[in-house]
Write an enzyme that holds these catalytic residues in place. Sequence first.
Site, mmCIF file in Angstrom:
data_model
loop_
_atom_site.group_PDB
_atom_site.id
_atom_site.type_symbol
_atom_site.label_atom_id
_atom_site.label_comp_id
_atom_site.label_asym_id
_atom_site.label_seq_id
_atom_site.Cartn_x
_atom_site.Cartn_y
_atom_site.Cartn_z
ATOM 1 N N TYR A 47 -1.586 6.051 -5.843
ATOM 2 C CA TYR A 47 -2.995 6.926 -5.963
ATOM 3 C C TYR A 47 -2.033 8.390 -6.295
ATOM 4 C CZ TYR A 47 -5.231 4.861 -2.135
ATOM 5 O OH TYR A 47 -6.467 4.224 -0.822
ATOM 6 N N HIS A 90 -13.186 -1.567 -3.343
ATOM 7 C CA HIS A 90 -12.828 -0.660 -1.547
ATOM 8 C C HIS A 90 -12.872 -1.005 -0.291
ATOM 9 C CE1 HIS A 90 -9.146 2.217 -1.549
ATOM 10 N NE2 HIS A 90 -9.080 2.349 -0.209
ATOM 11 N N SER A 112 0.424 -1.555 0.254
ATOM 12 C CA SER A 112 -0.222 0.156 -0.148
ATOM 13 C C SER A 112 0.910 0.976 -0.011
ATOM 14 C CB SER A 112 -0.674 -0.087 1.437
ATOM 15 O OG SER A 112 -1.465 1.091 0.982
#
Length: 369
Positions: free
Chosen positions: A143, A264, A119
Amino acid sequence: MNACNQEGGRCAEMAMVCLTDFEAYAKEHLSKATWDYYAAGADECCTRDDNLLAYKRIRLRPRVLRDVSASDTRTTVQGTEISFPVGIAPTAFHCLAWHEGEVATARAAEALDTCYITSTYSTCSVEEIAAAAPGGYRWFQLYVYRDRKLSEQIVQRVEALGYKALVLTVDVPYTGKRRNDIRNQFKLPPHLKVKNFDGVFQEAAAPEDYGIPANTLDPSISWKDVYWLQSITRLPIIIKGILTKEDAELAVEHGVQGVVVSNHGGRQLDGGPASIDALTEIVDTVQGRIEIYVDGGVRTGSDVLKALALGARCVFIGRPAVWGLAYKGEEGLREVLQILNDEFRLSMALSGCRNVAEINRNLIQLSRL
């Protein structure tokens, strides 16, 4: 979780038999704010809960007398062989569950010879994770930030470190409303940081949004940013957060190498479909042109079998990985993965499948879907 042997006066550890045993342990031993953070769904948690219920609605059509004396759970993702079709989904803040955090996660994934999607919001840096498990097979979840340089720099770091794919998460233009996090005023404790951006935001003032200054994510992200990402990296790009056939088709048209069918973990838009329920239309649209993965709600080996029968190449687990860490760090996560591997092998055999290639949609009672 100790069960006492009265005769010998010794306490023996209770056997951890299934993933929900690890869930119960984690709920009992983590702080309320940490447990609530990991468990959180958006709003009323309908989609989070439906991720689990959807698998229970699917029925199998087992075949018998198929000589399942030998079985093989191996498969490939993006051309790399893994020991079984279960990887670790990107989840944030593993140091909240276990002091070694993502370093322990990386070692467990390496030991079980499977894929770990690291992540962006890790509490260990991408460098620490790579050093901890140098032989591990890792992807990096990305992201896109308003400051594109931030995203570009981390892409360059992970590419240099040998991460094998970028997993672009596209379902968070804004963070979903997670009620208990608001009630708990959830914040990372002072000794933990989002290590990949350590020092980058030192000057930034509060408020924060999960360890990073609020309004850092770019809500203007669009399909053209896939082309931008392709222009700055040679790594395969996988898009995570696809739930419709229309977006799956656009993903193929934009030249990505895979999609993760994902809501998600039910943490973003409440009221969307369970991931497994969205899978079939996406598989039918993509027609094998790119690889399709799924996350959300996988708790048993038969869940893995169902996902593969419906066309997923591999599934990824999020919360169960954290529960394993909360139990015994690397050893606990290895146990979680081994249980899933054993259950998957057994479900395959009891359904008449000797290897992953024999798993197909004929195994599913479609009339029940």
